[in-house]
Design a protein around this motif. Structure first.
Motif, PDB file in Angstrom:
ATOM      1  N   UNK A  69      -6.301   9.246  18.714  1.00 11.77           N
ATOM      2  CA  UNK A  69      -7.055  10.495  18.857  1.00 11.77           C
ATOM      3  C   UNK A  69      -8.151  10.335  19.912  1.00 11.77           C
ATOM      4  N   UNK A  70      -8.139  11.221  20.907  1.00  9.26           N
ATOM      5  CA  UNK A  70      -9.205  11.282  21.915  1.00  9.26           C
ATOM      6  C   UNK A  70     -10.191  12.354  21.454  1.00  9.26           C
ATOM      7  N   UNK A  71     -11.264  11.933  20.789  1.00  3.82           N
ATOM      8  CA  UNK A  71     -12.155  12.865  20.095  1.00  3.82           C
ATOM      9  C   UNK A  71     -13.523  12.932  20.757  1.00  3.82           C
ATOM     10  N   UNK A  72     -14.045  14.158  20.904  1.00  9.37           N
ATOM     11  CA  UNK A  72     -15.401  14.381  21.396  1.00  9.37           C
ATOM     12  C   UNK A  72     -16.279  14.844  20.251  1.00  9.37           C
ATOM     13  N   UNK A  73     -17.440  14.194  20.077  1.00  7.01           N
ATOM     14  CA  UNK A  73     -18.360  14.526  18.992  1.00  7.01           C
ATOM     15  C   UNK A  73     -19.737  14.852  19.552  1.00  7.01           C
ATOM     16  N   UNK A  74     -20.432  15.736  18.862  1.00  6.87           N
ATOM     17  CA  UNK A  74     -21.777  16.155  19.254  1.00  6.87           C
ATOM     18  C   UNK A  74     -22.739  15.828  18.108  1.00  6.87           C
TER      19      UNK A  74
END
Length: 323
Positions: free
Chosen positions: A166-171
Motif C-alpha cells: 500500500x502506497x499510503x499518504x497520511x496527514x
C-alpha cells in the motif's frame, strides 16, 4: 505488522534550556519521547536525531467483530525500526523510517530479517514552544508510505511478506506542552491525530500477504485510516522519566477481488469484503538518560480492545541519539 509503524522521536531533551519569566527552567530536564506518539516539536535546524528500535511482538488471540477475544495460532516477530529526523529549517523537520522484520508462526519462519515498508515525513511547526515549555508546540505533517517490503510473488512461505503493497499518504496534527507540577518537576504531554484517505488499489499476483494462492490475479482495495494517540512523560530526575501512553486506530472496510485457479484448472472469481478493524492499546515505559544527548527508553505496548484484528503484546527498547 503495519500498525507498528507509528514510532516516537525526541524533542525538548535536546533544546537548549533557558530560564523562563516564571523562573522555571528546563536545564537538567531530559526527555526522549514516548514509544508511539510522534514528536510535534521537530528538530532544531541543522541537527539530526537517530533512534534505533528493537521490537518483539507476540500474538495468540484475536478480536472478533463484537470485540470478544478468542484463541488463535501463535505468531511472533522481531522488528527493527530506524527513525532518522533532521531539522531542515526553524520550522521544518524531515524524517524517514526504515524497517526490517523476522516472523515466526505455526512452526514456520521467514527467511531471516527482510526489509519492510519505508515511510518519509515532512513536518511544519505552526507554533513553537517557549523556553519553559508551557506554550504548546503545534505542528502539521504529511507522511508518505512506500511499498519497499515484499507483499506478493512470495512463493510458498507467506511469512516472507514484510510489507502490504500500500502506497499510503497520511496527514497529522500534533501538539505538545510542558506542565509544571507543584513539586517543580515537569510533566510533558503530547497528542497526535492522524488521518489517511483510502489509497489506490494494490495489484496482486500469485501468493501474497493477503492469503491469495499461486496463480491469483487481482487487486486489494485498502480502507481509510484514522488514528489518535496521547502520551505523558514525568521527569523524576535528570536521568529518570516515567511514561504512559494510549493509542487507538480504525481502518474502514477493505476488498480483495480477482481470479484464482479452481480445482478443475479454470479461473474462478474471488470477491471478499474484509470488515473494518479497530484496536486500542496502552504503552507504559521508562526512560534513562546517559547524557543530554543520549537516552534509552524501554517499555511494552499491548492491546486492550479491538474489532476484527489480532490481540498482541509488544515489548520494545530504543536508544535515542542527538547530533
Amino acid at each position: 505488522m503495519s500498525r507498528l509503524i507509528p514510532l516516537a522521536l525526541a524533542t525538548l531533551m535536546f533544546v537548549p534550556a533557558m530560564a523562563s519569566a516564571s523562573g522555571r527552567t528546563l536545564d537538567g530536564v531530559n526527555f526522549t519521547g514516548p514509544l508511539i506518539t510522534p514528536n510535534p516539536a521537530g528538530m532544531p535546524k541543522g541537527n539530526a536525531y537517530v533512534e534505533p528500535y528493537l521490537i518483539r511482538t507476540d500474538s495468540d488471540r484475536y478480536y472478533d467483530g463484537e470485540g470478544r477475544r478468542h484463541d488463535s495460532p501463535d505468531s511472533s516477530a522481531w522488528l527493527m525500526v530506524l527513525p532518522i529526523a533532521y531539522g531542515l529549517g526553524e520550522r521544518v523537520t524531515a524524517q524517514v523510517n526504515l524497517s526490517a522484520a523476522r516472523v515466526e508462526a505455526a512452526g514456520e519462519r521467514s527467511r531471516g530479517f527482510r526489509a519492510g515498508d519505508t515511510t518519509a515525513m515532512v513536518q511544519y511547526a505552526l507554533q513553537k514552544s517557549n523556553e519553559d515549555g508551557t506554550r504548546p508546540a503545534i505542528s502539521l505533517s504529511v507522511t508518505q508510505r512506500y511499498a519497499t517490503g515484499s507483499y506478493d510473488r512470495i512463493g510458498g512461505n507467506p511469512l516472507n511478506a514484510q510489507g502490504d503493497g500500500v502506497q499510503r499518504t497520511s496527514f497529522g496534527l500534533g501538539m505538545q506542552q510542558v506542565v509544571w507540577m507543584p513539586n517543580d518537576r515537569p510533566l510533558r504531554w503530547r497528542a497526535q491525530l492522524t488521518a489517511s484517505p483510502a489509497p489506490a488499489r494494490v495489484a496482486l499476483n500469485d501468493n501474497s500477504v493477503y492469503g491469495t494462492p499461486d496463480g491469483f490475479r487481482g487487486n486489494y482495495a485498502p480502507g481509510s485510516l484514522l488514528g489518535v494517540s496521547a502520551a505523558a512523560e514525568y521527569s523524576f530526575s535528570s536521568r529518570w522519566v516515567g511514561v504512559f501512553e494510549v493509542a487507538a486506530s480504525r481502518q474502514s472496510d477493505r476488498r480483495l477481488s480477482g481470479y484464482a485457479p479452481g480445482a478443475d484448472g479454470n479461473a474462478q472469481r474471488v470477491e471478499l469484503r474484509l470488515p473494518a478493524t479497530r484496536v486500542v492499546s496502552l504503552a507504559p515505559a521508562v526512560e534513562y538518560h546517559f547524557s543530554p544527548n543520549v537516552g534509552l527508553i524501554a517499555g511494552v505496548e499491548f492491546s486492550v480492545a479491538g474489532r476484527n484484528t489480532g490481540s498482541y503484546i509488544s515489548p520494545q527498547i530504543a536508544l535515542g541519539m542527538f547530533f
